[in-house]
Design an enzyme around this catalytic site. Sequence first.
Site, PDB file in Angstrom:
ATOM      1  N   ASP A 287      61.536  51.257  10.884  1.00 35.14           N
ATOM      2  CA  ASP A 287      61.974  50.427   9.773  1.00 35.14           C
ATOM      3  C   ASP A 287      63.448  50.770   9.486  1.00 35.14           C
ATOM      4  O   ASP A 287      64.034  51.666  10.110  1.00 35.14           O
ATOM      5  CB  ASP A 287      61.062  50.616   8.552  1.00 35.14           C
ATOM      6  CG  ASP A 287      61.071  49.377   7.665  1.00 35.14           C
ATOM      7  OD1 ASP A 287      62.025  48.581   7.749  1.00 35.14           O
ATOM      8  OD2 ASP A 287      60.120  49.187   6.869  1.00 35.14           O
TER       9      ASP A 287
HETATM   10  C1  BGC Z   1      61.384  46.417   5.429  1.00 31.83           C
HETATM   11  C2  BGC Z   1      60.784  45.742   6.635  1.00 31.83           C
HETATM   12  C3  BGC Z   1      61.762  44.764   7.234  1.00 31.83           C
HETATM   13  C4  BGC Z   1      63.069  45.459   7.525  1.00 31.83           C
HETATM   14  C5  BGC Z   1      64.097  44.576   8.149  1.00 31.83           C
HETATM   15  C6  BGC Z   1      62.780  46.925   5.655  1.00 31.83           C
HETATM   16  O1  BGC Z   1      63.381  47.349   4.496  1.00 31.83           O
HETATM   17  O2  BGC Z   1      60.548  47.474   5.029  1.00 31.83           O
HETATM   18  O3  BGC Z   1      59.593  45.111   6.276  1.00 31.83           O
HETATM   19  O4  BGC Z   1      61.213  44.184   8.365  1.00 31.83           O
HETATM   20  O5  BGC Z   1      63.586  45.979   6.311  1.00 31.83           O
HETATM   21  O6  BGC Z   1      64.584  43.650   7.278  1.00 31.83           O
END
Ligand code: BGC
Length: 762
Positions: A287
């Site tokens: 993430d």
């Molecule tokens: C989130 C994810 C997301 C990623 C990219 C993160 O902060 O937890 O769900 O896919 O950002 O945007």
Amino acid sequence: MNKKIPPFIVLLLFAVVYANAQTSTRQGQMHAFVDGLLKKMTLDEKIGQLNLLTGGEATTGSVVSTDMEAKIKNGQVGGIFSMSTPGRIRKAQELAVNHTRLKIPLIFGMDVIHGYKTMFPIPLGLSCTWDMGLIEQTARVAAIEASADGLNWTFSPMVDISRDPRWGRISEGSGEDPYLGSQIAASMVKGYQGNDLGQNNTILACIKHFALYGAVEAGREYNTTDMSLPRMYNEYFPPYKAGIDAGAATVMASFNDINGMPATANKWLLDDVLRKQWGFKGMVVTDYTAINELTAHGLGDLQEVSALAIKAGADMDMVGEGYLTTLKNSLTEGKVSQVDIDRACRLILEAKYKLGLFDDPFRYCDENRAKTEILSQEHLAFARQVAGQSFVLLKNENHLLPLKKSGTVALIGPLSNTGSNMPGTWSVSAELDKTPSLLEGMQEVLGKQVKILHAMGANLLEDSTYQTRATMFGRTIPRDTRPEADMIAEAVATANQSDVVVAALGESSEMTGESSSRTNLDIPAVQRRLLEALLNTGKPVVLVLFAGRPLTLKWENDHVPAILNAWFGGSQAAQAITDVLFGAVNPSGKLTATFPQNVGQIPLYYSHKNTGRPLEEGKWFQKFKSNYLDVDNDPLYPFGFGLSYTQFEYSSVELSAPVFNRGGYLSASVTVRNTGEVAGKEVVQLYIQDLVGSTTRPVKELKGFQKISLAPGESKKVTFRISEADLKFYNAQLTYAAEPGDFKVFIGGNSRDVKEAGFSFK
Ligand code: BGC
């Protein structure tokens, strides 16, 4: 006896053998291609592939990527996400294939969560349709639209089970139940990936957030999870596994700590469970800056934690560039091995190969597709249909709904005229100015048939700084600077001129989603005071509730005659709400997360354990029983609950046999009758209880459901087949097996109001 095999069986076998042979040939070709490429790559080029940068069109962290162009040209980038402008995508791809030595194409990702530009209901709402075909089709449409803009990877489906509505991201998942969640996970993967990832309108799915993110302590964002293994395997893991079994090509590791090791660096999770036990062969992405955050978790400096993450099995590093900046040194110092780097690089290259990017890096860059395939009339009509199925009718005293298409309606509330809030959270590519507000949608659908009066009545929140936090990303709701009393007086005067009041209240879209945890789940107090004033007019009041989570609605349930939970319904939410309010569509949504009476009851879910001192049924407080002094144990609205404009009557449960053996099955049937005056849809739900086990078992677990349509007066017999697979669970040793003994089966229209029967399994 004639031993001849029928010709169609021969054909079928032939087709299966042929398809398997094709798949293994394709896989063989992929492995040979990637082996060859890896041999040509330098260490720097390999590490470059592991680097995922953000294009910055939607950011969910404080760090953003810099010097992208130079890095692409230097072969230091494997992919980009949050970049959805076709021109930018083409340019970035040109840089990669024209300026790097090996011309390796980039992969382009995006959070396409509940639609791309044609927005569907937020996932929690979508799950309330209980309609797998419909859900799969929403993902299909999202893939068609996203790929038409050049994207080939979505960070969806989010399949985290959550039983804590304080957690803002409960809106992004499918609620509390592992069985339903698993079906939805598989449907979404099929929708995104289709049958052939090489087509230019299919995209890679990403199962996230692996794992247990929905169980963070106290519902506080990014918090810790500490959980027993049987609970993980029985209650939280199934949707992730179902998504992987359905063929999801990628997985995203979650931010949270799991029993002392954050998922991003958790080798047990990413390697033992995901790869060895479940056979996952795809790529794992971290993430947003999750590797860097391992330092704050207390696991060491960036070099240390980057080494931990790659050894654990995290292949692609999102935004943080820990791999890019430290892996080379770590290899020299023996902290990571060449095998770790090669594994990660191989899996990323394989994902690109599956998409066909090595054949044609511009396969997804067909600007003409965008013109006809994005926000098409067909997609919008489908979005309206889906939204109408996702709403849950929570109360409808004296058949107040549906409303007559005549007279005067007063539409009141801070959420009545805000188009930008309709798509809901995580709709980063939605065209907010093209989404009608409820007021605009009602005017469009009703035309002159109904006179619509409007007043805002109250601000979203009394505290303006809280409101700023709750209306980010362009979802502004202008504040009215008049005193509260003046706004209410205007709303009451408007209500007094009407036949019926529709109060559009609840949460703004950004009161849920990432980093939007809340401890108070009431409708904001200022809105409650408005509602009270509207009720005091004596006019009938319908509450249209906007919410991204289960809210605590005890007061509303006690006082308001009709409540329609509309979640956030997407591009056509306004038209769909009008369809339901005025009876063109009969609501059929059923809750997929329990609505508690108050926050103190959380976590509250239907499949709880019995305890040694359960409360007697129908009782409230009993001394020395498992309960509270101040509130009973019941939810306000149970899992599976949702009303219709008609009523359904259930017969008793009939079993085909009282006992079945291993390898066998039995059937459980009910007859459901529509006893009302309009046609309607009902989700018939089957639950099972294992009465005696080697470990304690839940009081009920969903094991089947069927959504049926019934004309007025019509009856249908609904039959479920119960076999050994439905009785299996992970025991204390994590063996997955059904144990012989006695079981109860329950069938009904929600998890509380059920008919029951008993059977034995030998
Ligand atoms: C989130 C994810 C997301 C990623 C990219 C993160 O902060 O937890 O769900 O896919 O950002 O945007």
